[in-house]
Design an enzyme around this catalytic site. Structure first.
Site, mmCIF file in Angstrom:
data_model
loop_
_atom_site.group_PDB
_atom_site.id
_atom_site.type_symbol
_atom_site.label_atom_id
_atom_site.label_comp_id
_atom_site.label_asym_id
_atom_site.label_seq_id
_atom_site.Cartn_x
_atom_site.Cartn_y
_atom_site.Cartn_z
ATOM 1 N N GLY A 123 149.665 38.622 3.538
ATOM 2 C CA GLY A 123 148.458 37.975 4.063
ATOM 3 C C GLY A 123 147.462 38.974 4.631
ATOM 4 O O GLY A 123 147.695 40.194 4.620
ATOM 5 N N THR A 160 124.128 41.876 10.437
ATOM 6 C CA THR A 160 125.600 41.983 10.424
ATOM 7 C C THR A 160 126.174 40.560 10.343
ATOM 8 O O THR A 160 125.411 39.592 10.230
ATOM 9 C CB THR A 160 126.115 42.661 11.708
ATOM 10 N N CYS A 161 127.483 40.454 10.417
ATOM 11 C CA CYS A 161 128.106 39.126 10.329
ATOM 12 C C CYS A 161 127.619 38.218 11.457
ATOM 13 O O CYS A 161 127.517 37.013 11.285
ATOM 14 C CB CYS A 161 129.611 39.214 10.457
#
Lengths: 314, 423
Positions: B193, B48-49
């Site tokens: 954003g 995962t990250c």
């Protein structure tokens, strides 16, 4: 015996309120089930008591201030149970159960068990009158609870810049919707009760005594509710936010005035025409429209039906 | 035996983690190549990250893959120096490895404590191993137990219930406190954003359908609106859009407020005091704070939201001991079951051998006593059966007792040698 049961009921609702209040301090997965169990048990006993007085004693469910308070508390209790099942995470009981308790305690302490006088010839009208006043009162009580919740949540959010974390209240949109509906339903029910009361008075006496505190306070309440309805319909911002909540609170104050007038006016609490024309102490009358005077009415009702042969001893 | 090597945000910088990370396709290739190199072992890759973890398991001691071999395999796969990689990895075995996996699956080892997405990622890693045929009896058991433990933590604690990211708190705690439903609300997004989009995601999850995007860059407004089935409006129509909105998410990079009190006063009569939730997530703020005093307006800044996030994180921390107690309990149960399973083949073999001897002796006896009737034969067979079971009971009970503490390798070896059981 009935008074003892009422005290037990008060204890049950007090336990439920205490359970609701524990939400402030800790979370528990068992509390919801315990709460529903306690309130359901209380409502079963409550229903049995109302049913017993209605069927076994031959009393209408709102035939005395005692029965009226009991039935109003029962209706609010049912509303509370329904809302708790559908909104299990919201502490609605903290706002609703005190109102239920007030009604139950009123039944146990100050309310009279002596029945209101009832006219046989206008039985249906009298029932509509009593029922609509009862529903209207319950609805105003509910509106008071939701209105207070709205004000707490809205003011807290604007001042503290965050939602109320101690108590997880329902959304403002839901509270506003319920409060508005309560106001409009109260207008319908209390107006119906008021009009039927006037008709009953007119039927019996040929006129309405507008100087009677019950009559003028009731007309003040209905007039206020009508003004609120017009205000809401004509002025769009009045349908929004805190205005609805404040209007409901004001309606509750008007209702309290009307109830106070009804309870404190001697002609309404304490006079009941008897078979021979005399009025025993402590008997009440159902109609808000006109005060009965001693000996002015002779209703040939059986003693069993009226039940005033055992005041306070039921 | 279960082995684990890995790295996570706790002990390894992102520069190393990203070099060891696997895309789903890379994970599949790695598992296939592992199966060729170690055909008897089981393997699962979780990437995962914030972490890369490599789990291996084997039922027989001979098939166990050591931590060094696992690190070397990872390094070779990514074309890195094995010695350099080995020093960056944490290593666990047995109970420690199981508890670590349970902790990861429950989100208690995540950067944001209690984040729920990790459970799905663990499940995906396990499913990939199943598809690649590198999952076996032990990995099946341990990953299924990990997912069950994570569910228990989720059900029995409130660790996942409190949101801790600004967009999720904005919708779940602020917006839902004002609105009951979102499908009939006008949602205005000012700015295009990441924060706006993330908040929009949570709002649409709650049912928001009527989305309007206003941005200084018309192209970016159109792109964002298109992604979320909304409509874009020119910057000049900002006040008109504000007059119609029920909820506003504002995240522009403007250096001065884009809506001042005087401007809001212009549109106020058009709103009829309808509730307006403004989530001003910009720094510096997009809305004049004085607008928050207007009737029906609920204006919250990013500081308000971050404060709630901080409180929620504290509440999660308070739930941590309860959650860890659940995982410890689940780990103990799992290890007892796993150890019991490790003794299973020996027990089975021993019983089989003894019952075979019993059958041979019964056959010999019945040949010598042919006059026995059927009932007598049954009685004798039953007596032999009871005798074998009674003789086997004490050693097997001792084996089970020792298995509660861990795999009783010594006892198993002794049994094998004493009773000449095959390997």
């Amino acid at each position: 015996m009935n008074t003892t049961v009422v005290w037990i009921l008060a204890l049950v609702y007090l336990v439920a309120l205490a359970l609701e209040l524990t939400r402030i301090w800790f979370r528990s997965s068992l509390r919801g089930a315990a709460l529903v169990g306690v309130v359901l048990g209380g409502l079963i006993v409550h229903t049995a008591l109302v049913g017993y007085r209605w069927v076994a004693l031959g009393r209408d469910p709102f035939s005395s201030t005692f029965d009226w308070c009991l039935l109003a508390a029962w209706a609010l209790g049912v509303v509370y149970l329904y809302l708790t099942l559908y909104h299990p995470n919201n502490p609605l009981g903290i706002f609703l159960l005190p109102l239920v308790l007030v009604l139950v305690l009123a039944a146990a302490t100050v309310a009279s068990q002596v029945p209101f006088a009832q006219a046989q010839e206008a039985q249906i009208l009298a029932t509509v009158h009593g029922l609509s006043l009862l529903v209207g009162t319950v609805v105003v009580f509910l509106g008071l609870a939701t209105g207070v919740m709205y004000l707490i949540s809205a003011i807290w959010m604007r001042r503290m810049h965050r939602p109320v974390r101690l108590l997880r209240l329902p959304s403002l949109e839901w509270l506003q919707r319920i409060t508005t509906r309560c106001l409009l339903l109260a207008l319908v029910c209390l107006s119906l009760g008021f009009v039927t009361g006037l008709v009953l008075s007119q039927l019996r006496h040929g006129h309405v005594d507008w100087s009677d505190p019950v009559v003028w306070s009731s007309s003040l309440l209905v007039g206020w509710l009508a003004a609120v309805a017009v205000f809401i319909l004509v002025y769009r911002p009045a349908r929004q936010g805190r205005k609805v909540a404040y209007l409901t609170l004001a309606s509750f104050v008007f209702l309290l005035i009307a109830l106070w007038a009804f309870w404190s006016t001697p002609g309404h609490v304490g006079k009941l025409p008897t078979l021979n024309g005399s009025a025993p102490e402590g008997s009440d009358q159902l109609t808000w429209g006109r005060r009965y005077t001693r000996g002015s009415l002779r209703f040939p009702l059986p003693r069993r039906k009226l039940g005033y042969d055992s005041p306070g001893g039921l | 035996m279960i082995h684990l090597v890995g790295c996570s945000h706790h002990n390894t910088p992102v520069e190393i983690r990203e070099r060891l990370a696997f895309s789903p396709e890379q994970a599949r290739c790695a598992l296939e190549s592992f199966r060729q190199e170690f055909p008897q072992a089981e393997a699962v890759v979780l990437s995962t990250c914030n972490r890369v973890e490599f789990y291996t398991a084997a039922e027989s001691t001979a098939a166990v893959v050591s931590h060094e071999q696992m690190a070397r395999f990872l390094a070779h796969f990514h074309g890195l120096d094995p010695d350099a990689v080995f020093g960056q990895l944490f290593r666990h075995s047995g109970r420690e490895a199981v508890l670590h996996l349970f902790t990861v699956a429950a989100g208690l080892d995540s950067m944001v404590l209690g984040e729920p997405q990790i459970r799905a990622q663990v499940k995906q890693a396990y499913e990939l191993a199943c598809r690649c045929d590198t999952a076996g009896p032990i990995t099946h058991a341990v990953f299924q137990a990990a997912l069950k433990a994570a569910r228990r933590v989720s059900n029995e604690t409130t660790i996942h219930r409190k949101r801790v990211s600004v967009p999720s708190v904005a919708v779940a705690e602020f917006a839902k406190q004002i609105f009951e439903r979102f499908d009939d609300k006008q949602l205005l997004v000012i700015g295009a954003g990441e924060m706006a989009e993330e908040t929009l995601r949570y709002a649409t999850d709650e049912g928001a359908r009527h989305i309007t995007v206003v941005n200084r860059s018309w192209d970016r407004a159109c792109q964002l609106a298109q992604r979320w089935n909304g409509q874009a409006r020119p910057w000049e129509e900002l006040l008109d859009a504000l007059a119609q909105a029920d909820m506003v998410i504002s995240t522009t990079g403007a250096t001065e407020p884009i809506v001042r009190l005087e401007e809001f006063r212009q549109i106020e009569p058009l709103r009829y005091q309808r509730p307006l939730l403004i989530l001003d997530l910009a720094i510096p703020r997009d809305f004049d704070p004085a607008i928050g005093d207007c009737l029906g307006v609920y204006l919250f800044s990013i500081d308000d939201l971050q404060e709630v996030c901080r409180q929620n994180l504290q509440e999660r921390q308070r739930e941590l001991p309860t959650a860890m107690a659940i995982l410890e309990e689940e780990t103990t149960q799992f290890m007892a079951e796993l150890n019991r399973r490790a003794t299973g083949p020996i027990i089975h073999q021993l019983k089989q051998d003894w019952h075979q001897v019993k059958e041979e002796e019964l056959a010999r006896l019945f040949n010598k006593l042919p006059h026995l009737d059927q009932r007598s034969r049954e009685e004798i067979r039953y007596a032999f059966h009871r005798l074998v079971n009674k003789l086997l009971h004490p050693p097997l009970e001792s084996l089970r007792d020792h298995a509660r503490e861990g795999v009783p390798h010594g006892l198993l070896e002794a049994l094998k040698k004493l009773f000449q059981l095959p390997e």
